[in-house]
Write a protein that holds these residues in place. Structure first.
Motif, PDB file in Angstrom:
ATOM      1  N   PHE A 132     -13.706   6.645   0.174  1.00  0.00           N
ATOM      2  CA  PHE A 132     -14.320   7.760  -0.545  1.00  0.00           C
ATOM      3  C   PHE A 132     -15.794   7.917  -0.192  1.00  0.00           C
ATOM      4  O   PHE A 132     -16.280   9.029  -0.025  1.00  0.00           O
ATOM      5  CB  PHE A 132     -14.193   7.579  -2.054  1.00  0.00           C
ATOM      6  N   ASP A 133     -16.532   6.803  -0.090  1.00  0.00           N
ATOM      7  CA  ASP A 133     -17.977   6.928   0.168  1.00  0.00           C
ATOM      8  C   ASP A 133     -18.325   6.952   1.656  1.00  0.00           C
ATOM      9  O   ASP A 133     -19.485   7.058   2.022  1.00  0.00           O
ATOM     10  CB  ASP A 133     -18.771   5.853  -0.576  1.00  0.00           C
ATOM     11  N   GLY A 134     -17.308   6.871   2.533  1.00  0.00           N
ATOM     12  CA  GLY A 134     -17.533   6.983   3.978  1.00  0.00           C
ATOM     13  C   GLY A 134     -17.845   5.686   4.679  1.00  0.00           C
ATOM     14  O   GLY A 134     -18.026   5.661   5.894  1.00  0.00           O
ATOM     15  N   SER A 135     -17.883   4.575   3.960  1.00  0.00           N
ATOM     16  CA  SER A 135     -18.213   3.300   4.605  1.00  0.00           C
ATOM     17  C   SER A 135     -16.977   2.557   5.119  1.00  0.00           C
ATOM     18  O   SER A 135     -17.100   1.564   5.811  1.00  0.00           O
ATOM     19  CB  SER A 135     -18.988   2.395   3.640  1.00  0.00           C
ATOM     20  N   GLY A 136     -15.782   3.057   4.804  1.00  0.00           N
ATOM     21  CA  GLY A 136     -14.545   2.428   5.270  1.00  0.00           C
ATOM     22  C   GLY A 136     -13.627   3.463   5.886  1.00  0.00           C
ATOM     23  O   GLY A 136     -13.818   4.669   5.715  1.00  0.00           O
ATOM     24  N   SER A 137     -12.597   3.000   6.616  1.00  0.00           N
ATOM     25  CA  SER A 137     -11.731   3.947   7.302  1.00  0.00           C
ATOM     26  C   SER A 137     -10.255   3.850   6.924  1.00  0.00           C
ATOM     27  O   SER A 137      -9.503   4.773   7.212  1.00  0.00           O
ATOM     28  CB  SER A 137     -11.868   3.794   8.822  1.00  0.00           C
ATOM     29  N   SER A 138      -9.818   2.751   6.333  1.00  0.00           N
ATOM     30  CA  SER A 138      -8.399   2.689   5.999  1.00  0.00           C
ATOM     31  C   SER A 138      -8.124   1.669   4.908  1.00  0.00           C
ATOM     32  O   SER A 138      -8.945   0.802   4.621  1.00  0.00           O
ATOM     33  CB  SER A 138      -7.569   2.352   7.241  1.00  0.00           C
ATOM     34  N   MET A 139      -6.967   1.836   4.342  1.00  0.00           N
ATOM     35  CA  MET A 139      -6.415   0.875   3.395  1.00  0.00           C
ATOM     36  C   MET A 139      -4.945   0.725   3.759  1.00  0.00           C
ATOM     37  O   MET A 139      -4.384   1.586   4.430  1.00  0.00           O
ATOM     38  CB  MET A 139      -6.597   1.348   1.952  1.00  0.00           C
ATOM     39  N   GLU A 140      -4.344  -0.333   3.352  1.00  0.00           N
ATOM     40  CA  GLU A 140      -2.952  -0.575   3.687  1.00  0.00           C
ATOM     41  C   GLU A 140      -2.032   0.076   2.666  1.00  0.00           C
ATOM     42  O   GLU A 140      -2.366   0.165   1.483  1.00  0.00           O
ATOM     43  CB  GLU A 140      -2.674  -2.080   3.729  1.00  0.00           C
ATOM     44  N   PHE A 141      -0.863   0.529   3.128  1.00  0.00           N
ATOM     45  CA  PHE A 141       0.169   0.948   2.197  1.00  0.00           C
ATOM     46  C   PHE A 141       0.523  -0.269   1.351  1.00  0.00           C
ATOM     47  O   PHE A 141       0.664  -1.371   1.851  1.00  0.00           O
ATOM     48  CB  PHE A 141       1.422   1.428   2.931  1.00  0.00           C
ATOM     49  N   GLY A 142       0.643  -0.070   0.058  1.00  0.00           N
ATOM     50  CA  GLY A 142       1.003  -1.163  -0.830  1.00  0.00           C
ATOM     51  C   GLY A 142      -0.166  -2.004  -1.300  1.00  0.00           C
ATOM     52  O   GLY A 142       0.012  -2.932  -2.074  1.00  0.00           O
ATOM     53  N   GLU A 143      -1.382  -1.683  -0.837  1.00  0.00           N
ATOM     54  CA  GLU A 143      -2.575  -2.423  -1.278  1.00  0.00           C
ATOM     55  C   GLU A 143      -2.786  -2.266  -2.783  1.00  0.00           C
ATOM     56  O   GLU A 143      -3.305  -3.158  -3.443  1.00  0.00           O
ATOM     57  CB  GLU A 143      -3.779  -1.914  -0.507  1.00  0.00           C
ATOM     58  N   THR A 144      -2.403  -1.118  -3.285  1.00  0.00           N
ATOM     59  CA  THR A 144      -2.445  -0.834  -4.718  1.00  0.00           C
ATOM     60  C   THR A 144      -1.273   0.079  -5.028  1.00  0.00           C
ATOM     61  O   THR A 144      -0.664   0.645  -4.120  1.00  0.00           O
ATOM     62  CB  THR A 144      -3.781  -0.163  -5.120  1.00  0.00           C
ATOM     63  N   GLU A 145      -0.951   0.216  -6.275  1.00  0.00           N
ATOM     64  CA  GLU A 145       0.075   1.186  -6.637  1.00  0.00           C
ATOM     65  C   GLU A 145      -0.444   2.566  -6.253  1.00  0.00           C
ATOM     66  O   GLU A 145      -1.552   2.937  -6.628  1.00  0.00           O
ATOM     67  CB  GLU A 145       0.337   1.145  -8.140  1.00  0.00           C
ATOM     68  N   PHE A 146       0.330   3.317  -5.493  1.00  0.00           N
ATOM     69  CA  PHE A 146      -0.054   4.660  -5.079  1.00  0.00           C
ATOM     70  C   PHE A 146       1.244   5.417  -4.800  1.00  0.00           C
ATOM     71  O   PHE A 146       1.785   5.354  -3.707  1.00  0.00           O
ATOM     72  CB  PHE A 146      -0.930   4.604  -3.837  1.00  0.00           C
ATOM     73  N   PHE A 147       1.748   6.096  -5.821  1.00  0.00           N
ATOM     74  CA  PHE A 147       3.040   6.745  -5.724  1.00  0.00           C
ATOM     75  C   PHE A 147       2.961   8.203  -6.150  1.00  0.00           C
ATOM     76  O   PHE A 147       2.175   8.559  -7.015  1.00  0.00           O
ATOM     77  CB  PHE A 147       4.066   6.022  -6.606  1.00  0.00           C
ATOM     78  N   ILE A 148       3.819   9.026  -5.511  1.00  0.00           N
ATOM     79  CA  ILE A 148       3.919  10.443  -5.863  1.00  0.00           C
ATOM     80  C   ILE A 148       5.395  10.809  -6.022  1.00  0.00           C
ATOM     81  O   ILE A 148       6.279  10.098  -5.546  1.00  0.00           O
ATOM     82  CB  ILE A 148       3.250  11.358  -4.824  1.00  0.00           C
ATOM     83  N   GLN A 149       5.628  11.959  -6.680  1.00  0.00           N
ATOM     84  CA  GLN A 149       6.973  12.499  -6.866  1.00  0.00           C
ATOM     85  C   GLN A 149       6.965  13.966  -6.454  1.00  0.00           C
ATOM     86  O   GLN A 149       6.792  14.851  -7.300  1.00  0.00           O
ATOM     87  CB  GLN A 149       7.400  12.361  -8.319  1.00  0.00           C
ATOM     88  N   PRO A 150       7.146  14.261  -5.157  1.00  0.00           N
ATOM     89  CA  PRO A 150       7.094  15.649  -4.704  1.00  0.00           C
ATOM     90  C   PRO A 150       8.307  16.478  -5.144  1.00  0.00           C
ATOM     91  O   PRO A 150       9.429  15.990  -5.152  1.00  0.00           O
ATOM     92  CB  PRO A 150       7.078  15.542  -3.178  1.00  0.00           C
TER      93      PRO A 150
END
Length: 166
Positions: free
Chosen positions: A107-125
Motif C-alpha cells: 500500500f505505501d509503495g515500499s513492497g512489491s508482493s505478498m504470498e497467497f495465503g499469507e493472511t485470510e483474503f477471500f472473495i465471493q464473486p
C-alpha cells in the motif's frame, strides 16, 4: 460413501490493475473505522481451464473498502467488463482480508508482493453476462483467494485465483 462436501474447481485468474486508479475519498463514518473509495479503470480475467472459457477485459469499476478499528479490511467491488467478442459482463464481489506488514508495504509503495495465503483474503464473486460462450458463469457459485501486488512498473494491483463450487 458419497462425499457431500463441496468441490472447488479452479476456473480463472482475475487481475485488477490499479494504474490510473484514483483514491476518490476517505472519510470517517458515523461508526468507528474508515471508508476508502477507489475507482478502477482496467484489469482482466484469464481462463485456467479450456472447458470453462472466461477471458475478459475489465473496463471500469469501483471498490468500496472499509477498514474497521480491529484491522479487518472489507471489500465491495463492482466491475464492468467485456468479453473478447464485445458482450457485456458484470462482476460484483464482496470479501475481506486482514492487513499484514507485507500488505501495508504494498500500500505505501515500499513492497512489491505478498504470498497467497499469507493472511485470510477471500472473495465471493457473482458474475452476469449475456455472452453465449461465457454464459456458463451465470448462476454459478465462486470463491476466490487473493493478494495485493505491485508490478515491475511499481503499479499496485489485486490478484485472485477463482474456483467454481461444484
Amino acid at each position: 460413501m458419497v462425499n457431500n462436501y463441496p468441490v472447488f474447481k479452479p476456473v480463472f485468474h482475475l487481475y485488477i490493475n490499479a494504474e490510473n486508479s484514483e483514491l476518490v475519498s476517505t472519510f470517517e463514518t458515523g461508526k468507528p473505522g474508515k471508508r476508502i473509495f477507489v475507482q478502477i479503470h482496467e484489469g482482466y480475467c484469464d481462463s485456467s481451464d479450456d472447458h470453462y472459457p472466461f477471458n475478459i477485459k475489465i473496463k471500469s469499476g469501483t471498490n468500496w473498502l472499509y477498514l474497521t478499528p480491529d484491522n479487518k479490511l472489507t471489500l465491495d467491488v463492482r466491475l464492468r467488463a467485456e468479453t473478447e467478442d464485445g458482450h457485456g459482463v458484470y462482476i460484483h464481489y464482496e470479501g475481506y482480508t486482514y492487513p499484514t506488514p507485507a500488505m501495508n508495504a504494498i500500500f505505501d509503495g515500499s513492497g512489491s508482493s505478498m504470498e497467497f495465503g499469507e493472511t485470510e483474503f477471500f472473495i465471493q464473486p457473482v458474475i452476469e453476462t449475456d455472452a453465449p460462450k461465457e454464459g456458463w458463469v451465470n448462476n454459478k457459485h465462486f470463491v476466490g483467494k487473493g493478494r495485493f501486488v505491485r508490478n515491475e512498473k511499481g503499479v499496485m494491483g489485486a490478484e485472485y485465483y477463482i474456483s467454481m463450487v461444484m
